[in-house]
Design a protein around this motif. Sequence first.
Motif, PDB file in Angstrom:
ATOM      1  N   UNK A   1       0.829  -1.211   0.000  1.00  0.00           N
ATOM      2  CA  UNK A   1       0.000   0.000   0.000  1.00  0.00           C
ATOM      3  C   UNK A   1       0.860   1.256   0.000  1.00  0.00           C
ATOM      4  N   UNK A   2       1.985   1.203   0.706  1.00  0.00           N
ATOM      5  CA  UNK A   2       2.904   2.351   0.714  1.00  0.00           C
ATOM      6  C   UNK A   2       3.508   2.602  -0.665  1.00  0.00           C
ATOM      7  N   UNK A   3       3.780   1.537  -1.408  1.00  0.00           N
ATOM      8  CA  UNK A   3       4.327   1.695  -2.762  1.00  0.00           C
ATOM      9  C   UNK A   3       3.375   2.460  -3.665  1.00  0.00           C
ATOM     10  N   UNK A   4       2.100   2.296  -3.450  1.00  0.00           N
ATOM     11  CA  UNK A   4       1.114   3.009  -4.264  1.00  0.00           C
ATOM     12  C   UNK A   4       1.219   4.500  -4.033  1.00  0.00           C
ATOM     13  N   UNK A   5       1.397   4.889  -2.802  1.00  0.00           N
ATOM     14  CA  UNK A   5       1.537   6.312  -2.490  1.00  0.00           C
ATOM     15  C   UNK A   5       2.713   6.926  -3.201  1.00  0.00           C
ATOM     16  N   UNK A   6       3.853   6.233  -3.226  1.00  0.00           N
ATOM     17  CA  UNK A   6       5.034   6.763  -3.898  1.00  0.00           C
ATOM     18  C   UNK A   6       4.831   6.767  -5.414  1.00  0.00           C
ATOM     19  N   UNK A   7       4.199   5.718  -5.918  1.00  0.00           N
ATOM     20  CA  UNK A   7       4.017   5.569  -7.360  1.00  0.00           C
ATOM     21  C   UNK A   7       3.103   6.656  -7.927  1.00  0.00           C
ATOM     22  N   UNK A   8       2.044   7.019  -7.210  1.00  0.00           N
ATOM     23  CA  UNK A   8       1.073   7.960  -7.763  1.00  0.00           C
ATOM     24  C   UNK A   8       1.526   9.409  -7.652  1.00  0.00           C
ATOM     25  N   UNK A   9       2.519   9.714  -6.845  1.00  0.00           N
ATOM     26  CA  UNK A   9       2.982  11.095  -6.726  1.00  0.00           C
ATOM     27  C   UNK A   9       3.595  11.592  -8.029  1.00  0.00           C
ATOM     28  N   UNK A  10       4.257  10.711  -8.751  1.00  0.00           N
ATOM     29  CA  UNK A  10       4.939  11.139  -9.974  1.00  0.00           C
ATOM     30  C   UNK A  10       4.056  10.993 -11.217  1.00  0.00           C
ATOM     31  N   UNK A  11       2.874  10.400 -11.073  1.00  0.00           N
ATOM     32  CA  UNK A  11       1.987  10.190 -12.215  1.00  0.00           C
ATOM     33  C   UNK A  11       0.786  11.125 -12.119  1.00  0.00           C
ATOM     34  N   UNK A  12       0.229  11.464 -13.258  1.00  0.00           N
ATOM     35  CA  UNK A  12      -1.037  12.183 -13.257  1.00  0.00           C
ATOM     36  C   UNK A  12      -2.102  11.223 -12.735  1.00  0.00           C
ATOM     37  N   UNK A  13      -2.896  11.665 -11.796  1.00  0.00           N
ATOM     38  CA  UNK A  13      -3.886  10.794 -11.182  1.00  0.00           C
ATOM     39  C   UNK A  13      -5.175  10.848 -12.002  1.00  0.00           C
ATOM     40  N   UNK A  14      -5.510   9.727 -12.631  1.00  0.00           N
ATOM     41  CA  UNK A  14      -6.781   9.628 -13.352  1.00  0.00           C
ATOM     42  C   UNK A  14      -7.837   9.160 -12.366  1.00  0.00           C
ATOM     43  N   UNK A  15      -9.063   9.098 -12.800  1.00  0.00           N
ATOM     44  CA  UNK A  15     -10.143   8.644 -11.931  1.00  0.00           C
ATOM     45  C   UNK A  15      -9.873   7.268 -11.374  1.00  0.00           C
ATOM     46  N   UNK A  16      -9.412   6.362 -12.223  1.00  0.00           N
ATOM     47  CA  UNK A  16      -9.156   4.992 -11.785  1.00  0.00           C
ATOM     48  C   UNK A  16      -7.960   4.934 -10.838  1.00  0.00           C
ATOM     49  N   UNK A  17      -6.912   5.677 -11.151  1.00  0.00           N
ATOM     50  CA  UNK A  17      -5.743   5.702 -10.266  1.00  0.00           C
ATOM     51  C   UNK A  17      -6.088   6.336  -8.919  1.00  0.00           C
ATOM     52  N   UNK A  18      -6.968   7.331  -8.933  1.00  0.00           N
ATOM     53  CA  UNK A  18      -7.408   7.948  -7.675  1.00  0.00           C
ATOM     54  C   UNK A  18      -8.173   6.924  -6.834  1.00  0.00           C
ATOM     55  N   UNK A  19      -8.996   6.096  -7.481  1.00  0.00           N
ATOM     56  CA  UNK A  19      -9.724   5.048  -6.768  1.00  0.00           C
ATOM     57  C   UNK A  19      -8.744   4.036  -6.173  1.00  0.00           C
ATOM     58  N   UNK A  20      -7.737   3.673  -6.938  1.00  0.00           N
ATOM     59  CA  UNK A  20      -6.722   2.740  -6.434  1.00  0.00           C
ATOM     60  C   UNK A  20      -6.048   3.334  -5.208  1.00  0.00           C
ATOM     61  N   UNK A  21      -5.659   4.599  -5.312  1.00  0.00           N
ATOM     62  CA  UNK A  21      -5.005   5.262  -4.172  1.00  0.00           C
ATOM     63  C   UNK A  21      -5.928   5.296  -2.959  1.00  0.00           C
ATOM     64  N   UNK A  22      -7.204   5.642  -3.166  1.00  0.00           N
ATOM     65  CA  UNK A  22      -8.158   5.697  -2.054  1.00  0.00           C
ATOM     66  C   UNK A  22      -8.359   4.326  -1.418  1.00  0.00           C
ATOM     67  N   UNK A  23      -8.463   3.275  -2.242  1.00  0.00           N
ATOM     68  CA  UNK A  23      -8.589   1.916  -1.714  1.00  0.00           C
ATOM     69  C   UNK A  23      -7.334   1.521  -0.935  1.00  0.00           C
TER      70      UNK A  23
END
Length: 193
Positions: free
Chosen positions: A152-174
């Motif tokens: 779960x921590x890896x997701x936080x680091x991974x999404x900081x450098x990427x543009x967050x789309x709706x689906x990626x935002x859902x992944x981050x929230x989950x």
Amino acid sequence: MEKSYKTDRVSEAFRSEYARFAKSHTDRGEIDKAIEMYELALVDDPINSYLYDRYAWLLINKTNNFEKALFLSEKAFELDQNNIDAMVNVALSYYKLKNIKKGDEFIELCVKKGRSESFVFLRKGIARYQIAKNSSDNKYAVSLYNEAIKFFNKIGYNTKSEAITGYEAKIRDDAVRYHNLSLKRLNDMKFKN
């Protein structure tokens, strides 16, 4: 593009009358009737990868018949090795059967077919969380919760450098939700000891 894929996948899965009945029963929560219709649909349309995939999804999410879900998922993947949903369902079936190694093998294939690393980290983390939650071996559960938290921590680091789309935002929230659940269970276990 993703919306078009989902529409095509759904229309392909439910092209027979029995399959449409199965979907209708599923939507109404009539699981036994849905299963009956899926069985008839497979007789009617035995080479439809997406039909096998949707039936497997039902079994994974609405029943405990994970062995059959695995069989159906593997058949969907065998029929169409580009069916990414079949890959996911094979992985989820293995996870439900507590086979983390095989689940991880299939979930990692999803990156090659277009799913994000965040999606893979989330599924690996959730699998470990669910297996730990149902484990009677506290040492094993602690190990799995710690692994889940790392994913779960890896997701936080991974999404900081990427543009967050709706689906990626859902992944981050989950990931945030399951991260917190994992921490809570881990802390509760420490206080019990």
